[in-house]
Scaffold this motif. Structure first.
Motif, short mmCIF file in Angstrom:
data_model
loop_
_atom_site.label_atom_id
_atom_site.label_comp_id
_atom_site.label_asym_id
_atom_site.label_seq_id
_atom_site.Cartn_x
_atom_site.Cartn_y
_atom_site.Cartn_z
N SER A 198 35.07 16.45 -33.85
CA SER A 198 36.22 17.21 -34.33
C SER A 198 36.25 18.60 -33.71
O SER A 198 37.30 19.10 -33.30
CB SER A 198 36.18 17.31 -35.84
N ARG A 199 35.07 19.22 -33.59
CA ARG A 199 35.02 20.54 -32.98
C ARG A 199 35.42 20.48 -31.52
O ARG A 199 36.10 21.36 -31.00
CB ARG A 199 33.61 21.12 -33.08
N TYR B 65 47.73 33.34 -26.17
CA TYR B 65 46.77 32.91 -27.20
C TYR B 65 45.36 33.38 -26.92
O TYR B 65 44.51 33.34 -27.81
CB TYR B 65 46.82 31.40 -27.36
N PHE C 164 50.32 21.91 -17.60
CA PHE C 164 50.05 20.49 -17.83
C PHE C 164 48.85 20.03 -17.04
O PHE C 164 47.96 19.34 -17.55
CB PHE C 164 51.30 19.67 -17.45
N PHE D 224 37.67 7.76 -36.91
CA PHE D 224 37.56 8.87 -35.97
C PHE D 224 36.10 9.14 -35.61
O PHE D 224 35.72 9.16 -34.44
CB PHE D 224 38.20 10.10 -36.62
N ILE E 215 37.47 18.39 -30.18
CA ILE E 215 38.91 18.22 -30.05
C ILE E 215 39.63 19.51 -30.41
O ILE E 215 40.60 19.90 -29.76
CB ILE E 215 39.39 17.02 -30.90
N ILE E 216 39.11 20.20 -31.42
CA ILE E 216 39.71 21.49 -31.78
C ILE E 216 39.65 22.44 -30.59
O ILE E 216 40.64 23.09 -30.23
CB ILE E 216 38.95 22.12 -32.97
N VAL F 146 41.94 18.66 -37.15
CA VAL F 146 42.39 17.73 -36.12
C VAL F 146 43.38 16.74 -36.71
O VAL F 146 44.44 16.46 -36.13
CB VAL F 146 41.18 17.00 -35.51
N TYR G 167 49.03 26.60 -22.01
CA TYR G 167 50.49 26.66 -22.06
C TYR G 167 51.01 28.05 -22.32
O TYR G 167 52.13 28.37 -21.98
CB TYR G 167 51.03 25.68 -23.10
N ASP H 105 32.79 18.58 -42.56
CA ASP H 105 33.40 18.60 -41.24
C ASP H 105 34.82 19.14 -41.36
O ASP H 105 35.79 18.40 -41.37
CB ASP H 105 33.40 17.17 -40.68
N TRP I 116 41.29 17.72 -20.70
CA TRP I 116 41.14 16.56 -21.57
C TRP I 116 40.42 15.44 -20.84
O TRP I 116 39.51 14.82 -21.39
CB TRP I 116 42.50 16.08 -22.05
N PHE J 50 34.36 8.35 -32.00
CA PHE J 50 34.10 9.43 -31.05
C PHE J 50 32.73 10.05 -31.18
O PHE J 50 32.24 10.65 -30.25
CB PHE J 50 35.13 10.55 -31.23
N PRO K 221 36.59 21.02 -39.24
CA PRO K 221 37.48 20.83 -38.09
C PRO K 221 38.14 19.46 -38.06
O PRO K 221 39.26 19.32 -37.56
CB PRO K 221 36.55 21.00 -36.90
N HIS K 222 37.47 18.48 -38.65
CA HIS K 222 38.03 17.13 -38.66
C HIS K 222 39.40 17.12 -39.36
O HIS K 222 40.36 16.54 -38.85
CB HIS K 222 37.05 16.20 -39.37
N LEU L 162 42.12 21.47 -28.07
CA LEU L 162 43.48 21.85 -28.49
C LEU L 162 43.72 23.33 -28.24
O LEU L 162 44.78 23.73 -27.74
CB LEU L 162 43.69 21.52 -29.97
N PHE M 53 46.99 5.36 -34.18
CA PHE M 53 45.59 5.63 -34.50
C PHE M 53 45.40 5.84 -35.99
O PHE M 53 44.47 5.31 -36.59
CB PHE M 53 45.10 6.86 -33.73
#
Lengths: 387, 510
Positions: B194-195, B212, B348, B253, B197-198, A40, B208, A34, B355, B257, A36-37, B201, A80
């Protein structure tokens, strides 16, 4: 293989610690499914570093301030990650407690893994400083790093890096991504640039040891050979008058003698024996041999080109008797510059077969292979003169 | 040899008969066309036109299919015959094992199966005219060389073989697209947190700074794809042995999630029932691709359908009230957003919306939220025991004047046996004057015998408060049409026919 039970006991006691270290190294070396983890994690740990190093007092009423949100995220991620760390350590401890104790194999595998990983961390790091052995260079590096950091802080060399916090975050991120395949690959690709290599060689003064930048003219080489007395003297026993009157016969005779002399040099005892033979009418000749190395480098598409790198030996080099090498002209221009009292013994330049070398000119073999990047061969030509 | 030549003669005879049969079919085809045209002289209803077309279409289709079937078999036989001749003339080569040429020929013929050939022929027969040319962004080299005809031909050809091979190739490369689709869905459903959240992001960063949008793809291309290929070629392989214990320790994590549907399933079913990963063979892969392709096309059709429904019904005043409200809603949203933009930080707002929506659709959270929402609704409904049915709305006034028009029709009389006696002939939209094409072809114009059978144009209705009126302003419509005929009262008379113009008001309906 027998391990004392005490050692095993000690090792099994630190087993959880080893697991945690292994996991840390895994994260550092990005050995995980993983990926990407980790990314992050980097982002949010950066936020928490930012939060932890806040110097000003946060004003709740300062809502318009954009950094408030980031500070809040920092607070969140800090808490966290503290929880996450505790959770991880707790889960490791509980899982080990609940499962059977580790066997000797488990321990050995884990220790080997940790060692391997530490080794690759070291290797990656040392790759940054190729052939770094002397203290002078280390000092140079430290000076350079200091001046760069001064520049960063004084003149904002890197955007975003304005204060200690951002600098620390940058260092953290760099440290984290340093061991990725991507970063390492990018470094390797940067190393492909000729400009970078030249810069590095200029900086570290770490060029091809055998090579000096001096250029030697054919006449200079000739003078060098004469002054070194590196010509050989052969004694020709006259067997027939033809040998002196006919040029071609003389030449073949001399070549034979020369080759015989070359052979005898290897076997000095025989030479002595020959010298002891009774005196017969003879003429002595000086034979001078030019040896010029031709160097080539493999460029893209596997083509061999005369072009070499600017900090290494050039296309044609001459090695003096004391080992220093000089750049030389193309051998084909030599015959015009040799004094006329020396007569050509050979018709053409004799070229040896290619010696294939690796990228640092160390010999690999007689045949070309994908790991060969340079090659060299010797051109030789002989002149003679009556002594 | 004599036997073979005899057979070849027979063969050619057969080919001739087939050829003549095909010609015969073509002739029959023409005759039938003619007949159907004549038969229609007696059916004078305009509405029947379409039906007639259909029947003709079916008959034509039949004959065309038949003829192309014959044609294909003919081509096949011809090809075989050629091959036969070739085999004889090149017998020596054949014996000398110089089979390559022959084999090539064989392949050429067998490459095009009977069915494909048949369908090709059928298509060329069904669509004899030139197909309309599509707009092209990049002009072909052929077109620039003034060889437009060749280009047209090459564009016009519809080949089942090419189509099938294209679909075959496409289904092969579609695999990657479906995999990508899988990845996207897996990410959105929080199976790989994780992907998710990436990507959040990255999207926030884009919110913003739109710069990009360019930077991220370039970075991905260079660091993701190119560096990956570099590492695949030169990268060092780290081989770390793993112990049989597996991974020890849990990540907060992932535990927090990650959504793993298998976990919830496995509590209900024994794990042995879960499908074991099986080896995917090539044939299976093809079938999987086909299934995915089918699903994709179905989904796309649904999407197209709903979008066209929106565009042609919701946004096209099908339901006047809804479209009006929609228009006002959209306009008011635009105005409020524009006004709000002075006070809002759009980056914002957008990023937080991203999110929040991502968190809301988290499969662990969504059921709970739904439950919460439902209980809230139930409470509200308890307080409103008799919810007022709001079916009638009186807020929007729909009293627009519809569009009106006048339509015309000609009442045509034919001269009787005795001159100056006139017999009613037909009501037609055609004038049927000497220059009329129906008149020239000596066939009656499309029309009806009774006035009540006349239909209004599509989308219009006859004004029920108005009736057919005779147009007495004959000079005007005569002038408008530039007719060279004499006038008798309201009639325009030529050698055999006289007609008058009837008009009626029509109103646009929906």
């Amino acid at each position: 293989m027998s391990t004392p039970p005490v050692v095993l006991k000690a090792l099994s006691n630190i087993y959880p610690l080893l697991i945690v270290i292994d996991q840390t190294l895994n994260n550092m070396l990005w050995i995980t499914n993983d990926v990407p983890h980790i990314f992050v994690n980097i982002v949010f740990v950066s936020f928490s570093i930012r939060f932890l190093l806040i110097t000003d007092i946060i004003s709740v009423f300062d809502i318009g301030n954009h950094s408030l949100l980031i500070d809040y995220i920092g607070l969140l991620s800090t808490s966290f990650y503290i929880c996450s760390l505790a959770y991880y350590i707790y889960s490791v401890a509980s899982e080990i407690q609940n499962s059977e104790p580790p066997t000797a194999d488990d321990l050995v595998i884990l220790i080997e893994n940790v060692q391997d990983k530490l080794f690759s961390v070291k290797k990656d790091f040392l790759n940054l400083f190729p052939r770094n052995n002397d203290y002078k260079l280390t000092f140079q590096w430290i000076t350079l790093a200091t001046s760069i950091q001064t520049l960063i802080f004084k003149f904002n060399l890197i955007p975003y890096v304005t204060d200690t916090t951002s600098y620390l975050i940058m260092c953290f991120v760099l440290m984290c991504i340093f061991h990725t395949h991507t970063f390492q690959g990018v470094l390797e690709i940067i190393w492909r640039l000729k400009f970078v290599r030249s810069l590095y060689v200029w900086w570290s003064n770490d060029n091809d040891k055998l090579y000096t930048k001096r250029q030697i003219t054919p006449l200079g080489y000739f003078d060098m050979l004469i002054s070194d007395k590196s010509y050989i003297t052969v004694k020709m026993i006259i067997q027939s008058s033809e040998e002196i009157t006919q040029f071609t016969t003389l030449r073949t005779r001399l070549i034979q003698l020369c080759e015989a002399e070359d052979r005898h040099e290897n076997n000095t005892i025989e030479t002595e024996n020959i010298e002891k033979t009774p005196v017969i009418p003879s003429i002595e000749f000086n034979i001078l041999k030019f040896c010029i190395e031709e160097n080539q480098r493999k460029w893209n598409n596997d083509t061999w080109e005369a072009q070499t790198l600017p900090f290494e030996r050039s296309n044609f080099t001459v090695v003096s008797s004391c080992g220093t090498s000089f750049n030389s002209d193309n051998p084909l221009t030599y015959d015009k510059q040799i004094p006329s009292n020396w007569i050509k013994l050979d018709d053409i330049w004799h070229k040896s077969s290619w010696d294939y070398c690796n990228k640092n000119w160390s010999y690999i073999g007689k045949k070309d292979s994908p790991e060969c990047f340079t090659r060299t061969r010797v051109w030789s030509f002989r002149y003679f003169q009556k002594k | 040899m004599s036997m073979s030549s005899y057979f070849r003669n027979k063969y050619e005879e057969l080919l001739d008969t087939i050829l003549s049969a095909e010609e015969l079919i073509a002739v029959i085809n023409d005759i039938e066309k003619h007949n159907t045209g004549e038969q229609e002289q007696f059916t004078n209803n305009i509405d029947l036109d379409q039906n007639r077309d259909k029947s003709v279409w079916n008959k034509e289709l039949m004959t065309k299919m038949l003829s192309s079937l014959l044609n294909v078999s003919l081509t096949k036989l011809k090809n075989k015959n050629e091959l036969d001749l070739l085999a004889n003339t090149e017998l020596n080569n054949y014996l000398n094992k110089n089979q390559e040429f022959l084999n090539q020929n064989n392949e050429n013929i067998e490459d095009e199966p009977f069915l494909a050939l048949f369908l090709d022929k059928l298509i060329t027969r069904l669509v004899p005219e030139r197909l309309p040319i599509r707009e092209k962004l990049i002009i072909d080299e052929i077109a620039t060389n003034d060889l437009k005809t060749i280009q047209n031909e090459s564009e016009q050809q519809v080949s089942v073989g090419i189509l099938a091979s294209n679909i075959h190739k496409l289904s092969g490369s579609m695999e990657k697209i479906f995999e990508f689709q899988d990845i996207v869905i897996r990410v959105i459903s929080w199976k790989v947190p994780s992907r998710m959240i990436i990507s959040l992001l990255i999207l926030t960063k884009i919110c913003y700074n739109p710069m990009y949008i360019i930077l991220f793809p370039l970075l991905y291309l260079s660091l993701g794809i190119i560096m990956n290929n570099y590492n695949a070629k030169y990268g060092k392989e780290h081989l770390y042995s793993t112990s049989h214990r597996g991974k020890i320790g849990k990540s907060l994590f992932t535990d927090l999630f990650k959504y793993d549907p298998m976990k919830s399933i496995s509590t209900h079913y024994p794990t042995t029932q879960l499908s074991t990963p099986q080896e995917i063979t090539h044939g299976m892969q093809v079938v999987i691709n086909l299934r995915d392709f089918q699903n994709l096309t179905t989904n796309q059709l649904h999407l197209l359908e709903s979008s066209s429904k929106f565009l042609n019904e919701t946004a096209a005043f099908k339901d006047e009230r809804r479209t009006t409200i929609l228009l006002f809603g959209i306009l008011s949203i635009c105005i409020t957003l524009k006004l709000l933009s002075f006070f809002l930080n759009w980056s914002f707002v957008l990023s937080s919306a991203l999110w929040i929506s991502a968190i809301i659709i988290h499969p662990k959270l969504l059921p709970k939220l739904k439950l919460l929402f439902r209980t809230y609704h139930l409470k509200n409904e308890i307080y409103q025991p008799n919810p007022v049915v709001k079916d009638k709305h009186f807020d929007i006034v729909l009293d627009q004047q519809p569009r009106t028009h006048t339509v015309e029709i000609f009442e045509i009389y034919r001269e009787g046996l005795i001159p100056t006696t006139w017999k009613f002939f037909i009501f037609s939209s055609s004038l049927f004057d000497p220059s009329d094409q129906y008149r020239k072809s000596q066939s009656p114009p499309p029309g009806v015998k009774e006035l009540t059978m006349v239909q209004p144009p599509k989308g219009w209705i006859f004004d029920p408060n108005d009736d057919w009126k005779i147009d007495y302003n004959f000079n005007k419509w005569k002038m408008e049409r530039n007719l060279q005929v004499s006038i008798d009262q309201e009639f325009l008379i030529d050698s055999k026919f006289k007609r008058r113009r009837l008009t009626r008001r029509v109103i646009q309906s929906h």
